[in-house]
Design a protein around this motif. Structure first.
Motif, PDB file in Angstrom:
ATOM      1  N   ARG A  54      -5.529  -0.052  -1.500  1.00 48.80           N
ATOM      2  CA  ARG A  54      -6.044  -1.212  -0.997  1.00 48.80           C
ATOM      3  C   ARG A  54      -6.490  -1.500   0.236  1.00 48.80           C
ATOM      4  NH1 ARG A  54      -1.333  -3.587  -2.216  1.00 48.80           N
ATOM      5  NH2 ARG A  54      -0.729  -3.107  -0.283  1.00 48.80           N
ATOM      6  N   GLN A  55      -6.118  -0.587   1.346  1.00 46.99           N
ATOM      7  CA  GLN A  55      -6.282  -1.310   2.929  1.00 46.99           C
ATOM      8  C   GLN A  55      -8.191  -0.474   2.323  1.00 46.99           C
ATOM      9  OE1 GLN A  55      -4.904  -3.004   5.402  1.00 46.99           O
ATOM     10  NE2 GLN A  55      -6.928  -2.423   5.678  1.00 46.99           N
ATOM     11  N   ARG A  56      -8.255   0.132   2.476  1.00 45.50           N
ATOM     12  CA  ARG A  56      -9.184   1.063   2.533  1.00 45.50           C
ATOM     13  C   ARG A  56     -10.575   0.037   1.550  1.00 45.50           C
ATOM     14  NH1 ARG A  56     -11.147   2.744   5.969  1.00 45.50           N
ATOM     15  NH2 ARG A  56     -13.232   3.840   5.047  1.00 45.50           N
ATOM     16  N   ARG A  57     -10.394  -0.975   0.236  1.00 44.57           N
ATOM     17  CA  ARG A  57     -11.781  -0.900  -0.442  1.00 44.57           C
ATOM     18  C   ARG A  57     -11.422  -3.031   0.273  1.00 44.57           C
ATOM     19  NH1 ARG A  57     -10.625  -5.618  -3.396  1.00 44.57           N
ATOM     20  NH2 ARG A  57      -8.002  -5.772  -3.330  1.00 44.57           N
ATOM     21  N   ARG A  58     -10.643  -3.085   0.487  1.00 40.40           N
ATOM     22  CA  ARG A  58     -10.785  -4.512   1.869  1.00 40.40           C
ATOM     23  C   ARG A  58     -11.682  -4.272   2.770  1.00 40.40           C
ATOM     24  NH1 ARG A  58      -4.666  -6.947   1.217  1.00 40.40           N
ATOM     25  NH2 ARG A  58      -4.576  -7.783  -0.217  1.00 40.40           N
ATOM     26  N   ASP A  59     -10.854  -3.457   3.386  1.00 39.60           N
ATOM     27  CA  ASP A  59     -12.128  -2.738   5.129  1.00 39.60           C
ATOM     28  C   ASP A  59     -13.616  -3.082   4.547  1.00 39.60           C
ATOM     29  OD1 ASP A  59      -9.179  -2.768   6.818  1.00 39.60           O
ATOM     30  OD2 ASP A  59      -9.500  -0.592   6.465  1.00 39.60           O
ATOM     31  N   VAL A  80     -14.922  -2.238  -7.238  1.00 42.47           N
ATOM     32  CA  VAL A  80     -14.693  -0.743  -7.981  1.00 42.47           C
ATOM     33  C   VAL A  80     -13.931   0.360  -9.281  1.00 42.47           C
ATOM     34  CG1 VAL A  80     -11.946   0.790  -7.136  1.00 42.47           C
ATOM     35  CG2 VAL A  80     -12.958  -0.779  -5.447  1.00 42.47           C
ATOM     36  N   ALA A  81     -13.578  -1.315  -9.869  1.00 44.14           N
ATOM     37  CA  ALA A  81     -13.826  -0.866 -11.312  1.00 44.14           C
ATOM     38  C   ALA A  81     -15.237  -0.426 -12.250  1.00 44.14           C
ATOM     39  CB  ALA A  81     -13.034  -1.762 -12.087  1.00 44.14           C
ATOM     40  N   LEU A 139     -15.956   6.378  -2.273  1.00 43.32           N
ATOM     41  CA  LEU A 139     -16.248   5.459  -2.806  1.00 43.32           C
ATOM     42  C   LEU A 139     -15.793   4.216  -1.338  1.00 43.32           C
ATOM     43  CD1 LEU A 139     -17.297   2.488  -4.117  1.00 43.32           C
ATOM     44  CD2 LEU A 139     -14.816   2.280  -5.793  1.00 43.32           C
ATOM     45  N   LEU A 140     -14.272   5.141  -0.916  1.00 42.33           N
ATOM     46  CA  LEU A 140     -13.502   4.376  -0.017  1.00 42.33           C
ATOM     47  C   LEU A 140     -13.864   4.964   1.038  1.00 42.33           C
ATOM     48  CD1 LEU A 140      -9.948   3.864  -2.167  1.00 42.33           C
ATOM     49  CD2 LEU A 140     -11.695   2.559  -1.725  1.00 42.33           C
ATOM     50  N   GLN A 165      -9.211  -7.110  13.152  1.00 36.88           N
ATOM     51  CA  GLN A 165     -10.114  -8.149  11.722  1.00 36.88           C
ATOM     52  C   GLN A 165      -9.379  -7.438  11.078  1.00 36.88           C
ATOM     53  OE1 GLN A 165     -14.133  -7.134  12.244  1.00 36.88           O
ATOM     54  NE2 GLN A 165     -14.747  -8.945  13.089  1.00 36.88           N
ATOM     55  N   ARG A 166      -9.182  -5.597  10.705  1.00 40.45           N
ATOM     56  CA  ARG A 166      -8.762  -4.934   9.980  1.00 40.45           C
ATOM     57  C   ARG A 166      -7.145  -6.029   9.530  1.00 40.45           C
ATOM     58  NH1 ARG A 166      -8.168   1.424  10.527  1.00 40.45           N
ATOM     59  NH2 ARG A 166      -6.015   1.428   8.336  1.00 40.45           N
ATOM     60  N   LEU A 167      -6.592  -5.756  10.667  1.00 43.31           N
ATOM     61  CA  LEU A 167      -5.154  -6.094  11.092  1.00 43.31           C
ATOM     62  C   LEU A 167      -5.095  -7.208  10.034  1.00 43.31           C
ATOM     63  CD1 LEU A 167      -4.213  -4.652  14.225  1.00 43.31           C
ATOM     64  CD2 LEU A 167      -3.227  -3.871  12.467  1.00 43.31           C
ATOM     65  N   ALA A 168      -5.932  -8.436  10.630  1.00 44.50           N
ATOM     66  CA  ALA A 168      -5.915  -9.878   9.751  1.00 44.50           C
ATOM     67  C   ALA A 168      -5.948  -9.681   8.791  1.00 44.50           C
ATOM     68  CB  ALA A 168      -7.275 -10.349  10.377  1.00 44.50           C
ATOM     69  N   ARG A 169      -6.084  -8.560   7.226  1.00 41.80           N
ATOM     70  CA  ARG A 169      -5.623  -8.393   6.077  1.00 41.80           C
ATOM     71  C   ARG A 169      -4.417  -8.032   6.013  1.00 41.80           C
ATOM     72  NH1 ARG A 169     -11.392  -7.283   7.194  1.00 41.80           N
ATOM     73  NH2 ARG A 169     -10.841  -5.408   6.979  1.00 41.80           N
ATOM     74  N   SER A 170      -3.719  -7.506   7.036  1.00 42.86           N
ATOM     75  CA  SER A 170      -2.865  -7.035   6.632  1.00 42.86           C
ATOM     76  C   SER A 170      -1.958  -7.552   5.581  1.00 42.86           C
ATOM     77  CB  SER A 170      -1.860  -6.838   7.788  1.00 42.86           C
ATOM     78  OG  SER A 170      -0.423  -6.402   7.550  1.00 42.86           O
ATOM     79  N   ASP A 171      -0.883  -6.481   4.817  1.00 45.93           N
ATOM     80  CA  ASP A 171       0.240  -7.930   4.050  1.00 45.93           C
ATOM     81  C   ASP A 171       1.702  -8.151   4.912  1.00 45.93           C
ATOM     82  OD1 ASP A 171      -0.811  -7.533   1.723  1.00 45.93           O
ATOM     83  OD2 ASP A 171      -0.294  -4.984   1.698  1.00 45.93           O
ATOM     84  N   THR A 172       2.183  -7.346   6.293  1.00 43.39           N
ATOM     85  CA  THR A 172       3.243  -8.093   6.764  1.00 43.39           C
ATOM     86  C   THR A 172       2.459  -9.377   7.937  1.00 43.39           C
ATOM     87  OG1 THR A 172       3.299  -5.415   7.424  1.00 43.39           O
ATOM     88  CG2 THR A 172       4.386  -7.088   8.574  1.00 43.39           C
ATOM     89  N   GLN A 173       3.531  -9.859   7.518  1.00 39.83           N
ATOM     90  CA  GLN A 173       2.886 -11.469   8.133  1.00 39.83           C
ATOM     91  C   GLN A 173       2.748 -11.000   9.617  1.00 39.83           C
ATOM     92  OE1 GLN A 173       4.965 -15.108   7.085  1.00 39.83           O
ATOM     93  NE2 GLN A 173       4.609 -16.282   8.501  1.00 39.83           N
ATOM     94  N   GLU A 174       3.734 -11.286  10.053  1.00 41.78           N
ATOM     95  CA  GLU A 174       3.458 -10.462  11.888  1.00 41.78           C
ATOM     96  C   GLU A 174       2.216 -10.479  12.238  1.00 41.78           C
ATOM     97  OE1 GLU A 174       6.085  -8.887  15.893  1.00 41.78           O
ATOM     98  OE2 GLU A 174       6.850  -8.774  13.731  1.00 41.78           O
ATOM     99  N   ILE A 175       1.805  -9.186  11.592  1.00 41.28           N
ATOM    100  CA  ILE A 175       0.907  -8.131  12.321  1.00 41.28           C
ATOM    101  C   ILE A 175       0.003  -9.155  11.490  1.00 41.28           C
ATOM    102  CG2 ILE A 175      -0.677  -6.424  11.412  1.00 41.28           C
ATOM    103  CD1 ILE A 175       1.786  -4.822  11.201  1.00 41.28           C
ATOM    104  N   ARG A 176      -0.695  -9.835  10.755  1.00 37.55           N
ATOM    105  CA  ARG A 176      -1.709 -10.040  10.325  1.00 37.55           C
ATOM    106  C   ARG A 176      -1.719 -12.228  11.393  1.00 37.55           C
ATOM    107  NH1 ARG A 176       0.138 -11.069   5.145  1.00 37.55           N
ATOM    108  NH2 ARG A 176       1.080 -13.363   5.348  1.00 37.55           N
ATOM    109  N   ASP A 177      -0.676 -12.604  11.232  1.00 41.01           N
ATOM    110  CA  ASP A 177      -0.401 -13.861  12.303  1.00 41.01           C
ATOM    111  C   ASP A 177      -1.067 -13.827  13.458  1.00 41.01           C
ATOM    112  OD1 ASP A 177      -0.280 -15.223   9.706  1.00 41.01           O
ATOM    113  OD2 ASP A 177       2.103 -15.259  10.165  1.00 41.01           O
ATOM    114  N   THR A 178      -1.038 -12.329  14.088  1.00 40.42           N
ATOM    115  CA  THR A 178      -0.905 -11.923  15.677  1.00 40.42           C
ATOM    116  C   THR A 178      -2.425 -11.532  15.667  1.00 40.42           C
ATOM    117  OG1 THR A 178       1.088 -11.113  16.164  1.00 40.42           O
ATOM    118  CG2 THR A 178      -0.418 -10.804  17.372  1.00 40.42           C
ATOM    119  N   ALA A 179      -2.772 -10.792  14.951  1.00 34.51           N
ATOM    120  CA  ALA A 179      -4.100 -10.606  14.563  1.00 34.51           C
ATOM    121  C   ALA A 179      -5.310 -11.770  14.446  1.00 34.51           C
ATOM    122  CB  ALA A 179      -4.815  -9.928  13.453  1.00 34.51           C
TER     123      ALA A 179
END
Length: 349
Positions: free
Chosen positions: A8-13, A21-22, A53-54, A141-155
Motif C-alpha cells: 500500500r505504501q509503495r503504491r501510494r508513493d 497495479v492489477a 512495479l513497486l 509528502q510521504r508521511l501525509a499519506r500515513s494511516d496514523t492520524q498523528e503522523i498524517r496531521d503533523t506532516a
C-alpha cells in the motif's frame, strides 16, 4: 511493516492506483485490495513482477529486514543530535538519509528523523537550509499519506508551512481543508479522567502541558496581530500589543529573553538602530541565562532546566548567526556598539 502495508505504501508513493497495479500484474482490482487489507497475499510467482512495479526488492517486500524499534529510533535521533553538535548539520542529515534508505518502510524512523532535522534547522546555524528542506518536504509528502492520524496531521501541518512560506497560499488553504475537525479534546478528557481516578501526577503533567501550549498559542497570536498592526501602519496598537505580550510572558514565567520579542519586532520594522541595540543588549545575554521552570508552581513537573537552558543557548547562537548574515539586520552591522556586543558573545558580524 507487514507486506500489505509495504504494498500500500509503495503504491501510494509511486502514485499508482489499485487498478493500475492489477492491470500490470494481470489480476483483478479486488485481489490487490485484499492484498493491501492483509486478508490475502500475492501468489509467489507474482512477487518478482510486483517488486519491480513497486521499485523495491524482494527482501523489503517480504519484510526480511525488520523495522527499527522505538528505542532504536530514539537512540538514533540522539546520535543525530550529537553529530550536529560535533560534525555539523550536513553530516547528521547524510546519516539520517542513509538510515532511511536502509529502512525504507520504517515510517516511525522517517517521522522522527524528519521532525528532528526540521527542528535542528532552527536551532543551529545552517548554510542554505532550503537545500535540505527540499528533501524534508518529500518526506512530509510521504508521511501525509500515513494511516496514523498523528503522523498524517503533523506532516500536513509541515506541508502547509512550506507552502505558506513560498507564497503558495491556494495550496496551503487546500491542505488546511484536509485537516480533521474534532469537537472532543482528547487530552483534556484524559486529564479529567486521571484526576477522578486519583492519578494526580499524570493529570498534573497534562494540565501543565496545556498551560505551556496555551500561553505559546497566545504569544503566537499576539505576535501575528502585532505584525498586522505594523503592516496597517497602526503604531499605537502595535505598542499596546507589545505591552500585552510582555505581560503574558512575564506572568506565566517564561524565559526572560522572550519578553523582548515584540519590542524587537517594532524596532526592526522602524529600522531604529538605537532601539534595536538597546533591546539586543538585554535580550541576547538573557538567552544564556539558566531558566528553571520547576521553580514556578505552574510547571512543577516540567523537565529539568538543563534542556531549556541548552535550547535557549542554541537559539542565541542561531540568532547571532542571522544577525551577522541576514539582509534584514544589515543596517545594524555598521554600528560599533552592535559589533562590540556580538564580539562579547563570541560572534563577529
Amino acid at each position: 511493516m507487514k507486506i500489505n502495508q509495504i504494498i500500500r505504501q509503495r503504491r501510494r508513493d509511486l502514485s499508482l492506483t489499485q487498478e493500475q497495479v492489477a492491470a500490470y500484474l494481470g489480476v483483478s482490482t479486488p485481489a490487490v485490495n485484499k492484498w493491501e487489507k492483509g486478508s490475502t497475499y500475492p501468489d509467489i510467482t507474482l512477487l518478482p513482477a510486483l517488486a519491480r512495479l513497486l521499485r523495491t526488492d524482494l527482501n523489503t517486500l517480504l519484510s526480511f529486514q525488520e523495522d527499527l524499534s522505538d528505542v532504536e529510533i530514539e537512540t538514533f535521533v540522539d546520535h543525530l543530535d550529537q553529530m550536529v553538535q560535533e560534525q555539523g548539520y550536513q553530516a547528521a542529515f547524510q546519516a539520517a538519509w542513509g538510515k532511511v534508505q536502509e529502512y525504507p518502510t520504517c515510517e516511525a524512523l522517517l517521522y522522527s528523523a524528519a521532525l528532528y532535522l526540521e527542528g535542528a534547522l532552527s536551532l543551529y546555524p545552517v548554510q542554505q537550509p532550503e537545500e535540505y528542506q527540499t528533501t524534508l518536504e518529500t518526506w512530509y509528502q510521504r508521511l501525509a499519506r500515513s494511516d496514523t492520524q498523528e503522523i498524517r496531521d503533523t506532516a500536513v501541518g509541515m506541508l502547509i508551512s512550506y507552502a505558506r512560506n513560498r507564497g503558495e497560499f491556494s495550496k496551503a488553504e487546500e491542505l488546511i481543508q484536509t485537516l480533521p475537525d474534532s469537537p472532543i479534546d482528547k487530552e483534556e478528557q484524559l486529564a479529567i479522567l486521571y484526576q477522578r481516578q486519583g492519578k494526580y501526577e499524570q493529570a498534573q503533567g497534562i494540565w501543565e502541558h496545556r498551560i505551556l501550549h496555551g500561553v505559546t498559542e497566545i504569544q503566537t497570536a499576539l505576535m501575528n496581530k502585532l505584525e498586522w498592526a505594523l503592516l496597517r501602519k497602526r503604531p499605537q496598537e502595535a505598542e499596546a500589543l507589545a505591552d500585552l505580550y510582555e505581560t503574558v510572558t512575564s506572568l506565566f514565567c517564561f524565559p526572560g529573553w522572550m519578553r523582548y520579542n515584540a519590542r524587537l519586532q517594532i524596532a526592526l520594522d522602524a529600522q531604529d538602530g538605537d532601539a534595536c541595540f538597546a533591546i539586543l543588549s538585554q535580550m541576547l545575554p538573557a538567552m544564556k541565562e539558566i531558566w528553571d521552570p520547576q521553580a514556578h508552581p505552574l510547571y512543577a513537573s516540567a523537565d529539568d532546566a538543563g534542556g531549556s537552558t541548552f535550547l535557549s543557548s542554541r537559539l542565541a547562537d542561531t540568532f547571532c548567526f542571522e544577525l551577522s548574515t541576514h539582509e534584514e539586520y544589515a543596517f545594524l552591522r555598521d554600528r560599533a556598539d552592535f559589533n562590540a556586543l556580538m564580539e562579547t558573545l563570541g560572534h563577529r558580524s
